[in-house]
Design a protein around this motif. Sequence first.
Motif, PDB file in Angstrom:
ATOM      1  N   PHE A 156      -7.526 -58.912  88.694  1.00 16.73           N
ATOM      2  CA  PHE A 156      -7.967 -58.777  89.927  1.00 16.73           C
ATOM      3  C   PHE A 156      -8.665 -60.090  90.401  1.00 16.73           C
ATOM      4  O   PHE A 156      -8.446 -60.498  91.716  1.00 16.73           O
ATOM      5  CB  PHE A 156      -8.813 -57.532  89.786  1.00 16.73           C
ATOM      6  CG  PHE A 156      -8.339 -56.263  90.098  1.00 16.73           C
ATOM      7  CD1 PHE A 156      -8.042 -55.915  91.416  1.00 16.73           C
ATOM      8  CD2 PHE A 156      -8.061 -55.353  89.240  1.00 16.73           C
ATOM      9  CE1 PHE A 156      -7.324 -54.697  91.849  1.00 16.73           C
ATOM     10  CE2 PHE A 156      -7.575 -54.039  89.507  1.00 16.73           C
ATOM     11  CZ  PHE A 156      -7.294 -53.850  90.763  1.00 16.73           C
ATOM     12  N   ARG A 157      -9.489 -60.557  89.623  1.00 13.55           N
ATOM     13  CA  ARG A 157     -10.165 -61.694  90.059  1.00 13.55           C
ATOM     14  C   ARG A 157      -9.146 -62.918  90.294  1.00 13.55           C
ATOM     15  O   ARG A 157      -9.203 -63.594  91.212  1.00 13.55           O
ATOM     16  CB  ARG A 157     -11.079 -62.417  89.127  1.00 13.55           C
ATOM     17  CG  ARG A 157     -12.270 -61.351  88.767  1.00 13.55           C
ATOM     18  CD  ARG A 157     -13.232 -61.320  90.018  1.00 13.55           C
ATOM     19  NE  ARG A 157     -14.425 -60.727  89.930  1.00 13.55           N
ATOM     20  CZ  ARG A 157     -15.443 -60.258  90.988  1.00 13.55           C
ATOM     21  NH1 ARG A 157     -15.164 -61.013  92.013  1.00 13.55           N
ATOM     22  NH2 ARG A 157     -16.507 -59.772  90.786  1.00 13.55           N
ATOM     23  N   GLU A 158      -8.284 -63.168  89.461  1.00  9.98           N
ATOM     24  CA  GLU A 158      -7.209 -64.325  89.434  1.00  9.98           C
ATOM     25  C   GLU A 158      -6.186 -64.000  90.610  1.00  9.98           C
ATOM     26  O   GLU A 158      -5.872 -65.063  91.350  1.00  9.98           O
ATOM     27  CB  GLU A 158      -6.584 -64.443  88.059  1.00  9.98           C
ATOM     28  CG  GLU A 158      -7.434 -64.987  86.986  1.00  9.98           C
ATOM     29  CD  GLU A 158      -6.831 -65.007  85.681  1.00  9.98           C
ATOM     30  OE1 GLU A 158      -7.192 -65.692  84.958  1.00  9.98           O
ATOM     31  OE2 GLU A 158      -5.562 -64.460  85.635  1.00  9.98           O
ATOM     32  N   GLN A 159      -5.816 -62.874  90.672  1.00 12.60           N
ATOM     33  CA  GLN A 159      -4.693 -62.544  91.547  1.00 12.60           C
ATOM     34  C   GLN A 159      -5.161 -62.188  92.914  1.00 12.60           C
ATOM     35  O   GLN A 159      -4.505 -62.592  94.009  1.00 12.60           O
ATOM     36  CB  GLN A 159      -3.784 -61.441  90.985  1.00 12.60           C
ATOM     37  CG  GLN A 159      -3.217 -61.753  89.846  1.00 12.60           C
ATOM     38  CD  GLN A 159      -1.762 -62.262  90.378  1.00 12.60           C
ATOM     39  OE1 GLN A 159      -0.950 -62.014  90.623  1.00 12.60           O
ATOM     40  NE2 GLN A 159      -1.409 -63.432  89.262  1.00 12.60           N
ATOM     41  N   LEU A 160      -6.161 -61.459  93.035  1.00  9.86           N
ATOM     42  CA  LEU A 160      -6.610 -61.244  94.606  1.00  9.86           C
ATOM     43  C   LEU A 160      -7.894 -61.761  94.834  1.00  9.86           C
ATOM     44  O   LEU A 160      -8.494 -61.580  95.953  1.00  9.86           O
ATOM     45  CB  LEU A 160      -6.665 -59.733  94.559  1.00  9.86           C
ATOM     46  CG  LEU A 160      -5.386 -59.014  93.926  1.00  9.86           C
ATOM     47  CD1 LEU A 160      -5.435 -57.385  93.985  1.00  9.86           C
ATOM     48  CD2 LEU A 160      -4.438 -59.235  95.169  1.00  9.86           C
ATOM     49  N   LEU A 164      -7.767 -54.226 108.272  1.00  8.06           N
ATOM     50  CA  LEU A 164      -7.358 -53.135 107.604  1.00  8.06           C
ATOM     51  C   LEU A 164      -6.431 -53.327 106.353  1.00  8.06           C
ATOM     52  O   LEU A 164      -5.929 -52.280 105.914  1.00  8.06           O
ATOM     53  CB  LEU A 164      -7.111 -52.044 108.546  1.00  8.06           C
ATOM     54  CG  LEU A 164      -8.107 -51.460 109.425  1.00  8.06           C
ATOM     55  CD1 LEU A 164      -7.488 -50.335 110.356  1.00  8.06           C
ATOM     56  CD2 LEU A 164      -9.306 -50.477 108.487  1.00  8.06           C
ATOM     57  N   GLY A 165      -6.045 -54.440 106.209  1.00  4.53           N
ATOM     58  CA  GLY A 165      -4.743 -54.742 105.215  1.00  4.53           C
ATOM     59  C   GLY A 165      -5.561 -54.778 103.770  1.00  4.53           C
ATOM     60  O   GLY A 165      -6.858 -55.130 103.516  1.00  4.53           O
ATOM     61  N   VAL A 166      -4.715 -54.553 102.878  1.00  2.50           N
ATOM     62  CA  VAL A 166      -5.196 -54.447 101.372  1.00  2.50           C
ATOM     63  C   VAL A 166      -4.266 -55.564 100.717  1.00  2.50           C
ATOM     64  O   VAL A 166      -2.961 -55.086 100.730  1.00  2.50           O
ATOM     65  CB  VAL A 166      -4.972 -52.957 100.677  1.00  2.50           C
ATOM     66  CG1 VAL A 166      -5.222 -53.143  99.377  1.00  2.50           C
ATOM     67  CG2 VAL A 166      -5.900 -51.857 101.559  1.00  2.50           C
ATOM     68  N   ALA A 167      -4.807 -56.444 100.129  1.00  5.40           N
ATOM     69  CA  ALA A 167      -4.196 -57.349  99.378  1.00  5.40           C
ATOM     70  C   ALA A 167      -3.373 -56.809  98.269  1.00  5.40           C
ATOM     71  O   ALA A 167      -3.763 -55.858  97.455  1.00  5.40           O
ATOM     72  CB  ALA A 167      -4.687 -58.721  99.000  1.00  5.40           C
ATOM     73  N   CYS A 191      -1.821 -51.041  91.334  1.00 12.06           N
ATOM     74  CA  CYS A 191      -2.230 -51.072  92.426  1.00 12.06           C
ATOM     75  C   CYS A 191      -1.131 -50.016  93.149  1.00 12.06           C
ATOM     76  O   CYS A 191      -1.643 -49.293  94.119  1.00 12.06           O
ATOM     77  CB  CYS A 191      -2.086 -52.545  93.237  1.00 12.06           C
ATOM     78  SG  CYS A 191      -3.392 -53.674  92.668  1.00 12.06           S
ATOM     79  N   GLU A 192      -0.159 -50.013  92.992  1.00 12.33           N
ATOM     80  CA  GLU A 192       1.163 -49.122  93.516  1.00 12.33           C
ATOM     81  C   GLU A 192       0.704 -47.756  93.071  1.00 12.33           C
ATOM     82  O   GLU A 192       0.610 -46.760  94.227  1.00 12.33           O
ATOM     83  CB  GLU A 192       2.489 -49.540  93.103  1.00 12.33           C
ATOM     84  CG  GLU A 192       3.125 -50.981  93.663  1.00 12.33           C
ATOM     85  CD  GLU A 192       3.346 -50.785  95.371  1.00 12.33           C
ATOM     86  OE1 GLU A 192       3.273 -49.618  95.670  1.00 12.33           O
ATOM     87  OE2 GLU A 192       3.586 -51.768  95.816  1.00 12.33           O
ATOM     88  N   SER A 232       0.668 -58.124 100.990  1.00 14.16           N
ATOM     89  CA  SER A 232      -0.186 -57.055 101.539  1.00 14.16           C
ATOM     90  C   SER A 232       0.355 -55.889 101.730  1.00 14.16           C
ATOM     91  O   SER A 232       1.494 -55.565 101.860  1.00 14.16           O
ATOM     92  CB  SER A 232      -0.968 -57.393 102.800  1.00 14.16           C
ATOM     93  OG  SER A 232      -1.835 -58.863 102.562  1.00 14.16           O
ATOM     94  N   THR A 233      -0.521 -54.422 102.053  1.00 14.21           N
ATOM     95  CA  THR A 233       0.016 -53.268 102.234  1.00 14.21           C
ATOM     96  C   THR A 233      -1.034 -52.901 103.364  1.00 14.21           C
ATOM     97  O   THR A 233      -2.203 -53.160 103.438  1.00 14.21           O
ATOM     98  CB  THR A 233       0.051 -52.350 100.988  1.00 14.21           C
ATOM     99  OG1 THR A 233       0.712 -51.114 101.496  1.00 14.21           O
ATOM    100  CG2 THR A 233      -1.520 -51.746 100.576  1.00 14.21           C
ATOM    101  N   TYR A 234      -0.510 -52.054 104.507  1.00 12.71           N
ATOM    102  CA  TYR A 234      -1.430 -51.641 105.614  1.00 12.71           C
ATOM    103  C   TYR A 234      -1.237 -50.178 105.836  1.00 12.71           C
ATOM    104  O   TYR A 234       0.240 -49.708 105.958  1.00 12.71           O
ATOM    105  CB  TYR A 234      -0.802 -52.450 106.865  1.00 12.71           C
ATOM    106  CG  TYR A 234      -0.987 -54.075 106.782  1.00 12.71           C
ATOM    107  CD1 TYR A 234      -2.021 -54.862 107.049  1.00 12.71           C
ATOM    108  CD2 TYR A 234       0.378 -54.545 106.351  1.00 12.71           C
ATOM    109  CE1 TYR A 234      -2.092 -56.086 106.883  1.00 12.71           C
ATOM    110  CE2 TYR A 234       0.358 -56.045 106.129  1.00 12.71           C
ATOM    111  CZ  TYR A 234      -0.727 -56.657 106.553  1.00 12.71           C
ATOM    112  OH  TYR A 234      -0.692 -58.156 106.295  1.00 12.71           O
TER     113      TYR A 234
END
Length: 269
Positions: A205-209, A160-163, A174-175, A61-63
């Motif tokens: 996106f569907r498979e990983q997140l 508020l985390g983003v996977a 995503c980065e 995750s990223t916060y």
Amino acid sequence: MAGRQSFPAFSPERFAPTPERPLRAKARLLEHLADIQPHRHDWAQLVFSVTGAVRVNTEASTYIVPPSRAVWIPPGIVHAVTAIEQCDLRTLYLGPELLDGDAWQVGRVLEVSALLRELVLALPSTPDPAPPETAADTERRRGIERLALIELQRARPLALGVALPRDVRLRRLCEAMLREPGRHAGLEDWAAEAGASARTLSRLFREQLGTSFAQWRLQLLLAHALTLAARGRPMSHIAAELGYASASAFTAMVTRTVGMPPSRFFAEA
């Protein structure tokens, strides 16, 4: 990225919790876009900034948090910190015996009350070997530690985390979106930059997140909007920076996504 600086963790072992001092504090100034490189340690960590927004990355995750929020990092989790803007970074290191229960075994965002903020600022932040304390200093420090721990246990968790994905192609995309969330609105434009088809990325996106591109992007935009609002930016500036044509279009997105207008969301999130 031009101007980016990357630094190793600043001697975390010199702030390691001990039976005598199970709660340790550390302070560090970071310039805009400075990174603390990925690292891990055997104790838990609470990281927040007195001034300036920060981004905390783990493998999963990223916060993205403004000064009124903090990120809880359990023991053993690899993490890195980026200063979204110049920031006065504060860290609490906690011995693993201080907080137990399942909730403390996962990373999350916590609200930082005014009292918790002042308690962290009041804790000594001198690395080992620490100078000798008087009996009065020890009593005061232990009182602050006890109260800080109580206040931390009362802190409200915030979603508020983003996977983040493990797939290299999707992770790269995503980065890029994290760095400049308003550069493109649609998956097709991002896919062109990533050198993959929109169909492939949509499947990843569907498979990983477990979510769609659009849903993931909304979570990212909300996180960035929160940091901009914390700096006092007007709604029109926030909307423009995130790629919206008008403040009303941005307001409609927030209201539709979280069920409340931005003014209320920014106050409660």
